[in-house]
Motif scaffolding. Sequence first.
Motif, mmCIF file in Angstrom:
data_model
loop_
_atom_site.group_PDB
_atom_site.id
_atom_site.type_symbol
_atom_site.label_atom_id
_atom_site.label_comp_id
_atom_site.label_asym_id
_atom_site.label_seq_id
_atom_site.Cartn_x
_atom_site.Cartn_y
_atom_site.Cartn_z
ATOM 1 N N VAL A 1 -2.534 -0.907 17.921
ATOM 2 C CA VAL A 1 -1.229 -0.853 18.886
ATOM 3 C C VAL A 1 -0.831 -2.104 17.883
ATOM 4 N N PHE A 2 0.520 -1.941 17.228
ATOM 5 C CA PHE A 2 0.742 -2.740 16.553
ATOM 6 C C PHE A 2 2.566 -2.232 16.538
ATOM 7 N N ALA A 3 3.900 -3.058 16.918
ATOM 8 C CA ALA A 3 4.837 -3.166 16.330
ATOM 9 C C ALA A 3 5.398 -3.382 15.632
ATOM 10 N N ALA A 4 6.350 -2.574 14.618
ATOM 11 C CA ALA A 4 7.247 -3.403 13.488
ATOM 12 C C ALA A 4 8.470 -2.861 13.510
ATOM 13 N N ARG A 5 9.486 -4.429 13.939
ATOM 14 C CA ARG A 5 10.698 -4.812 13.896
ATOM 15 C C ARG A 5 11.492 -4.236 12.023
ATOM 16 N N LEU A 6 11.842 -3.076 11.998
ATOM 17 C CA LEU A 6 12.482 -2.698 10.443
ATOM 18 C C LEU A 6 13.837 -3.306 10.314
ATOM 19 N N PRO A 7 14.455 -3.312 9.595
ATOM 20 C CA PRO A 7 15.754 -3.747 8.983
ATOM 21 C C PRO A 7 16.841 -3.072 9.622
ATOM 22 N N ALA A 8 17.761 -2.590 10.535
ATOM 23 C CA ALA A 8 18.787 -2.263 10.640
ATOM 24 C C ALA A 8 19.174 -0.883 10.156
ATOM 25 N N GLY A 9 19.736 -1.309 8.774
ATOM 26 C CA GLY A 9 20.106 -0.829 7.912
ATOM 27 C C GLY A 9 18.929 -0.434 6.416
ATOM 28 N N ALA A 10 17.149 -0.378 7.234
ATOM 29 C CA ALA A 10 16.696 0.387 6.419
ATOM 30 C C ALA A 10 16.695 1.895 6.043
ATOM 31 N N GLY A 11 16.648 1.773 3.927
ATOM 32 C CA GLY A 11 16.426 3.916 4.168
ATOM 33 C C GLY A 11 14.907 3.877 3.855
ATOM 34 N N ILE A 12 14.137 4.592 5.346
ATOM 35 C CA ILE A 12 13.149 5.359 5.284
ATOM 36 C C ILE A 12 12.716 6.526 3.659
ATOM 37 N N LYS A 13 12.202 6.167 3.050
ATOM 38 C CA LYS A 13 11.174 7.099 3.006
ATOM 39 C C LYS A 13 9.865 8.250 2.405
ATOM 40 N N LEU A 14 10.202 9.494 3.693
ATOM 41 C CA LEU A 14 9.122 9.355 3.674
ATOM 42 C C LEU A 14 8.373 9.945 2.518
ATOM 43 N N ASN A 15 6.531 9.681 3.252
ATOM 44 C CA ASN A 15 5.610 10.227 2.248
ATOM 45 C C ASN A 15 5.529 12.164 2.719
ATOM 46 N N GLU A 16 4.412 11.893 2.472
ATOM 47 C CA GLU A 16 4.139 14.117 2.275
ATOM 48 C C GLU A 16 3.358 14.362 3.182
ATOM 49 N N GLU A 17 3.749 13.476 4.594
ATOM 50 C CA GLU A 17 2.990 13.545 5.724
ATOM 51 C C GLU A 17 4.176 13.405 6.838
#
Length: 153
Positions: free
Chosen positions: A90-106
């Motif tokens: 298990v891993f946890a990843a803090r993303l920048p608060a304003g990060a723009g998510i770019k979903l892949n085809e999954e």
Amino acid sequence: MAQLIDVYPYRLIGDASIPEFFVGKRAPGKVYADQWRMVGGKVIDGEKAWEAAFRELKEETGVVPVKFWSPPTLNQFYEPSSDTVHHIPVFAARLPAGAGIKLNEEHSDYKWITIDVAERYINWPEQLRIMQLIHQILTSQAILQDWIIPINK
């Protein structure tokens, strides 16, 4: 059977630094179609589990974390179809608060959720337990230095 990994992306919001978790809705035709889930995937030959987790995070969200760490737990479950007991890092990843998510085809959609509504989205009890553990660690500010994985973007 390939080794699997789980990644629980989160961001901290507001002055109280309340964690919100990323959940992606699995696309039709994909494994776990239409389920809301964290990021997951398989370890490729020659990769370490944490490298696979970092890669899968970037592939599924398009975001590089600002903090990447391994909570002191595993996702464990039995899969009857293959008669396999899975022990998933298990891993946890803090993303920048304003990060723009770019979903892949999954994935077909995504949401940011707080722990108080996680039960509405997460169907697997073990994944919900892990989310609650990460939330507890984050709100008590108890990430140990030993758990942090250096980020070499």
